[in-house]
Motif scaffolding. Structure first.
Motif, short mmCIF file in Angstrom:
data_model
loop_
_atom_site.label_atom_id
_atom_site.label_comp_id
_atom_site.label_asym_id
_atom_site.label_seq_id
_atom_site.Cartn_x
_atom_site.Cartn_y
_atom_site.Cartn_z
N THR A 103 10.60 27.49 18.51
CA THR A 103 11.65 27.63 19.52
C THR A 103 11.70 29.04 20.09
OG1 THR A 103 13.08 28.20 17.69
CG2 THR A 103 13.19 25.93 18.46
N GLY A 234 18.99 21.61 26.72
CA GLY A 234 18.72 21.79 25.28
C GLY A 234 19.21 20.61 24.49
N VAL A 247 23.02 23.19 23.71
CA VAL A 247 23.27 23.13 25.15
C VAL A 247 24.77 23.12 25.46
CG1 VAL A 247 23.09 20.60 25.33
CG2 VAL A 247 22.56 22.02 27.30
#
Ligand SMILES: Cc1cc2nc3c(=O)[nH]c(=O)nc-3n(C[C@H](O)[C@H](O)[C@H](O)COP(=O)(O)OP(=O)(O)OC[C@H]3O[C@@H](n4cnc5c(N)ncnc54)[C@H](O)[C@@H]3O)c2cc1C
Length: 423
Positions: A103, A234, A247
């Motif tokens: 990530t 996200g 998100v």
């Protein structure tokens, strides 16, 4: 009152204060004249709970656009002066090996925030700065060339320089209770409106709450007075009280900064990586080739939706999940695509500071010099970390801000007393 004035008093031993104290002590000929105060007996609570206790120290790439709040050029200068790369070197030097995840997030290889905290504390001790825990500073006044600090239980001390690193209002149980803003204001600084950021949303919607634990990718768009303000993509998570996941946390700062008169609204796109046209084409093809397939079946296969989520979303759109796709009329198709790509989330509020990872707003950057973190209002006063009007997105950006601004403040405060320093 302690007899000798301190060279530097640093208020708040979180990420920013520890870094400022270490950098100041590394560069000072008299490190024992550097004092780091914290109101809590046990410090570093945020480092310990961060990143699900794994402490996401920084990110592979950190740019000003990862932050909101004060002007981006200010953030840019601070990040350039002490970059994520320098951060990684700093942690290596103090014995924290970092690992990069897919990530883009860096964590200690031990996957424990305790490793980070202990390394910072060891370095602080090794460099000879003085840590005073259980001492809450309640007021600071300027008196001639000194700052006079007052604290709980009659504590008083004079200092030649002060660095304010007391955090904001987020997660108050970790020690950051907003005292820092009052002190900054009393010293002539402006506090830009604060609000909780990186905080989950609440909902009254029983059907969504039943999906607690279900996660899927989403793009959230935030609207104020009907105008698009920001968009984030996200992982999205349903919880027993509402909506969370990176998100949702990322977009929350826009919602919490609004009042209801500004009609804040959040729309979800539950297939963020595919265009509506593509999905429509696939739907047409599927309805020709497999007309007996149900709407639920189509969404679980074509959109990889979890079955429970597909069912709830369809019901909310007024569609029967068992409806055969071959029998879907144009109005029903429109409702389906609208729900998938433009779902108006039933947000009733945000959980607030109690569970916010960071505070939006804070000390106005216009009143701070980006090269030194020194106050333009009161020479000798410095700031770093969350108390400032800067908040980052999820992913190690907030710690990076603390390490960068703390390093600059600590080094600059020493330099103003003793001349050249290295960071
Ligand atoms: C649950 C959670 C998870 C997080 N995860 C991450 C993550 O993985 N990665 C990331 O980048 N960021 C993360 N963050 C954000 C990050 O922790 C903060 O941005 C960062 O800790 C801010 O550092 P700071 O030193 O400015 O403030 P703080 O860490 O809040 O430290 C302030 C310190 O000052 C002390 N203090 C306050 N007032 C006084 C006073 N008057 N006198 C004396 N002492 C005082 C407090 O006790 C506290 O110890 C997370 C935050 C939370 C809450």
């Amino acid at each position: 009152m302690s007899d000798e004035p301190a060279d530097i008093a640093i208020i708040g031993a979180g990420a920013a204060g520890l870094t400022a104290a270490i950098q100041a002590a590394r560069n000072s000929p008299f490190p024992s004249r550097i004092f780091l105060f914290d109101s809590r007996q046990k410090i570093g609570a945020k480092i310990l709970i961060s990143g699900g206790t794994r402490c996401n120290v920084t990110h592979r790439q950190v740019v000003p656009a990862d932050y909101e709040g004060g002007p981006r050029h200010f953030v840019k200068h601070v990040l350039e002066a002490f970059s994520p790369e320098k951060t990684r070197i700093f942690f290596e030097e103090i014995g924290v090996a970092l690992v990069l995840e897919e990530t883009g997030k860096y964590f200690p290889t031990t996957h424990s925030g305790r490793t980070v905290l202990e390394a910072l504390l060891n370095e602080l001790r090794r460099r000879g700065a003085q840590l005073k825990t259980g001492t809450k500073i309640t007021a600071i006044k300027k008196d001639g060339e000194f700052f006079l600090l007052s604290g709980d239980a009659g504590f008083q001390m004079a200092a030649r320089r002060v660095i304010l690193t007391p955090g904001g209002l987020s997660y108050p149980e970790t020690g950051s209770d907003g005292t820092g803003y009052r002190i900054a204001q009393s010293l002539g600084h402006t506090i830009r409106k604060t609000s909780p950021a990186l905080t989950p949303f609440t909902t009254d919607d029983a059907a969504w709450k039943l999906l607690s634990g279900v996660a899927l990718p989403a793009r959230l768009t935030f609207y104020r007075n009907g105008k698009k303000v920001s968009e984030r993509t996200g992982s999205f998570l349903f919880t027993h009280f509402g909506f969370s996941g990176p998100v949702a946390l990322d977009i929350s700062r826009f919602f919490t900064a609004c009042d209801s008169s500004q009609a804040p609204a959040i729309e979800a796109n539950f297939i963020p990586h595919e265009s509506a046209e593509n999905l429509k084409d696939r739907f047409s093809k599927a309805s020709r080739e497999h007309p007996e397939k149900s709407l639920r079946g189509f969404l679980t296969e074509a959109a990889a939706f979890p079955a429970r989520f597909a069912e709830t979303l369809l019901e909310k759109a007024g569609l029967d999940p068992r409806l055969r796709i071959g029998r879907c009329r144009s109005g029903e198709c429109r409702r389906l695509f609208r729900a998938v790509f433009h779902y108006p989330l039933e947000v009733t509020g945000a959980v607030g500071y109690k569970k916010a990872e960071v505070t939006a707003g804070g000390v106005d950057l216009a009143e701070i010099k980006d090269s030194t973190m020194e106050s333009r209002r009161l020479p000798g006063l410095y700031f770093a970390g969350e108390i400032l009007d800067v908040d980052g997105r999820i992913g190690g950006f907030n710690f990076q801000w603390a390490w960068s601004s703390g390093t600059i403040a600590g080094a600059s405060a020493v330099k103003s007393l003793y001349g050249v320093v290295k960071t």
